[in-house]
Design a protein around this motif. Sequence first.
Motif, mmCIF file in Angstrom:
data_model
loop_
_atom_site.group_PDB
_atom_site.id
_atom_site.type_symbol
_atom_site.label_atom_id
_atom_site.label_comp_id
_atom_site.label_asym_id
_atom_site.label_seq_id
_atom_site.Cartn_x
_atom_site.Cartn_y
_atom_site.Cartn_z
ATOM 1 N N LEU A 91 0.805 -1.140 0.210
ATOM 2 C CA LEU A 91 0.091 0.028 -0.042
ATOM 3 C C LEU A 91 1.059 1.303 -0.129
ATOM 4 C CD1 LEU A 91 -2.776 1.212 0.265
ATOM 5 C CD2 LEU A 91 -2.742 0.983 2.600
ATOM 6 N N ASN A 92 1.897 1.094 0.746
ATOM 7 C CA ASN A 92 2.876 2.311 0.880
ATOM 8 C C ASN A 92 3.660 2.661 -0.427
ATOM 9 O OD1 ASN A 92 4.292 4.725 2.112
ATOM 10 N ND2 ASN A 92 6.104 3.227 2.356
ATOM 11 N N LEU A 93 4.014 1.465 -1.068
ATOM 12 C CA LEU A 93 4.491 1.565 -2.628
ATOM 13 C C LEU A 93 3.628 2.041 -3.363
ATOM 14 C CD1 LEU A 93 6.651 -1.647 -2.920
ATOM 15 C CD2 LEU A 93 7.467 0.586 -2.991
ATOM 16 N N GLN A 94 2.325 1.610 -3.476
ATOM 17 C CA GLN A 94 1.372 2.007 -4.473
ATOM 18 C C GLN A 94 1.175 3.504 -4.037
ATOM 19 O OE1 GLN A 94 -2.092 -0.090 -4.139
ATOM 20 N NE2 GLN A 94 -3.325 1.651 -4.986
ATOM 21 N N LYS A 95 1.096 4.192 -3.043
ATOM 22 C CA LYS A 95 1.072 5.517 -2.854
ATOM 23 C C LYS A 95 2.198 6.152 -3.501
ATOM 24 C CE LYS A 95 -1.743 5.103 1.458
ATOM 25 N NZ LYS A 95 -1.805 5.495 3.025
ATOM 26 N N LEU A 96 3.463 5.766 -3.167
ATOM 27 C CA LEU A 96 4.556 6.391 -3.682
ATOM 28 C C LEU A 96 4.720 6.408 -5.185
ATOM 29 C CD1 LEU A 96 7.278 4.988 -1.315
ATOM 30 C CD2 LEU A 96 6.424 7.264 -1.312
ATOM 31 N N VAL A 97 4.101 5.179 -5.953
ATOM 32 C CA VAL A 97 4.209 4.986 -7.295
ATOM 33 C C VAL A 97 2.967 5.905 -7.763
ATOM 34 C CG1 VAL A 97 3.796 3.611 -9.203
ATOM 35 C CG2 VAL A 97 5.109 2.805 -7.653
ATOM 36 N N TYR A 98 1.941 6.190 -7.389
ATOM 37 C CA TYR A 98 0.561 6.679 -8.226
ATOM 38 C C TYR A 98 0.485 8.201 -7.703
ATOM 39 C CZ TYR A 98 -1.000 2.434 -10.115
ATOM 40 O OH TYR A 98 -1.119 1.241 -11.059
ATOM 41 N N ASN A 99 1.499 8.529 -6.566
ATOM 42 C CA ASN A 99 1.235 10.044 -6.132
ATOM 43 C C ASN A 99 2.779 10.760 -6.692
ATOM 44 O OD1 ASN A 99 -1.088 9.966 -4.860
ATOM 45 N ND2 ASN A 99 0.013 9.228 -2.836
ATOM 46 N N ARG A 100 3.409 10.029 -7.386
ATOM 47 C CA ARG A 100 4.348 10.711 -8.278
ATOM 48 C C ARG A 100 4.152 11.851 -9.252
ATOM 49 N NH1 ARG A 100 9.646 7.965 -8.777
ATOM 50 N NH2 ARG A 100 9.589 8.642 -11.065
ATOM 51 N N GLY A 101 3.153 11.675 -9.974
ATOM 52 C CA GLY A 101 2.795 12.639 -10.896
ATOM 53 C C GLY A 101 3.554 12.821 -12.023
ATOM 54 N N ASN A 102 2.971 13.726 -13.119
ATOM 55 C CA ASN A 102 4.108 13.921 -14.163
ATOM 56 C C ASN A 102 4.550 15.448 -13.851
ATOM 57 O OD1 ASN A 102 3.683 11.693 -15.556
ATOM 58 N ND2 ASN A 102 2.019 12.260 -16.606
ATOM 59 N N PRO B 178 10.295 13.698 -9.720
ATOM 60 C CA PRO B 178 9.694 12.781 -9.041
ATOM 61 C C PRO B 178 10.701 12.144 -8.095
ATOM 62 C CG PRO B 178 9.141 12.098 -11.016
ATOM 63 C CD PRO B 178 10.033 13.263 -11.371
ATOM 64 N N ARG B 179 10.363 12.010 -6.741
ATOM 65 C CA ARG B 179 11.214 11.383 -5.912
ATOM 66 C C ARG B 179 11.478 9.966 -6.162
ATOM 67 N NH1 ARG B 179 9.339 11.997 0.025
ATOM 68 N NH2 ARG B 179 10.802 10.132 0.105
ATOM 69 N N PRO B 180 12.599 9.592 -6.460
ATOM 70 C CA PRO B 180 12.846 7.992 -6.581
ATOM 71 C C PRO B 180 12.458 7.286 -5.293
ATOM 72 C CG PRO B 180 14.829 9.188 -6.107
ATOM 73 C CD PRO B 180 13.741 10.325 -5.972
ATOM 74 N N VAL B 181 12.191 5.704 -5.885
ATOM 75 C CA VAL B 181 11.856 4.910 -4.838
ATOM 76 C C VAL B 181 13.011 4.051 -5.125
ATOM 77 C CG1 VAL B 181 10.146 3.192 -4.182
ATOM 78 C CG2 VAL B 181 9.413 5.354 -5.133
#
Length: 163
Positions: free
Chosen positions: A30-41, A49-52
Motif C-alpha cells: 500500500l505504501n509503495l502504491q502511494k509512492l508510485v501513483y502520487n508521483r505525478g508528471n 519525482p522522488r525516486p523509490v
Amino acid sequence: MPASVITPPGLTLHDGVREACDRIIQLLLLNLQKLVYNRGNPSLADSPPRPVPFLDALKSHVRDLCVETLRLERKRFLWQHQLLGLLAVYSAPHCATDALFFLLTLARTQEELALATQLYAVLSSCLVDLLPATVKTCVCQIHAGRLPEPQMVQLFRNLALVV
C-alpha cells in the motif's frame, strides 16, 4: 510446504505469524502504491519525482519476479503480481513491456497466462500504447535471437490464446 528463508525444512509456521506477515506485506505494498501513483508528471518548473530506491533496485530483476510469480505459491504470487504491476508503472514503459513479455513467454498453463492478462488490464488503464509496445518488445526479442526455440513456441502459443 517448501522451506523458506524463515523456516527450515520440516518446521511449520504458526498461522498467526503467517497472517501478521501477510498484513505487513499488504501495508508495504500500500505504501509503495502511494509512492508510485502520487508521483505525478512533473512540469518543467517542478523538481523531478522522488525516486523509490526499492523499485529502482528491482528494475533489473523483472524476469526473476515474473518467474517467482508464475510459481503460484500460496498467497505469495498475489503480492508478487501486485509488486510487478507497481514496478511496471514506476519504470514504464520498459518494465511494463518486459514484464508482459516474460509472463507471455514463461506461462505454461491457463492459470499462469491469466496473470499476464490481469497485469495488462491493470497497466493499460494508466499506460498509453501498451499493447503495441509489448508486441514490439516480443518481436525485438525474437529478432535478436534471445529466445530458445521452446520459449519462442510457448510465446506464440500464448499470444494465440490471448488474441
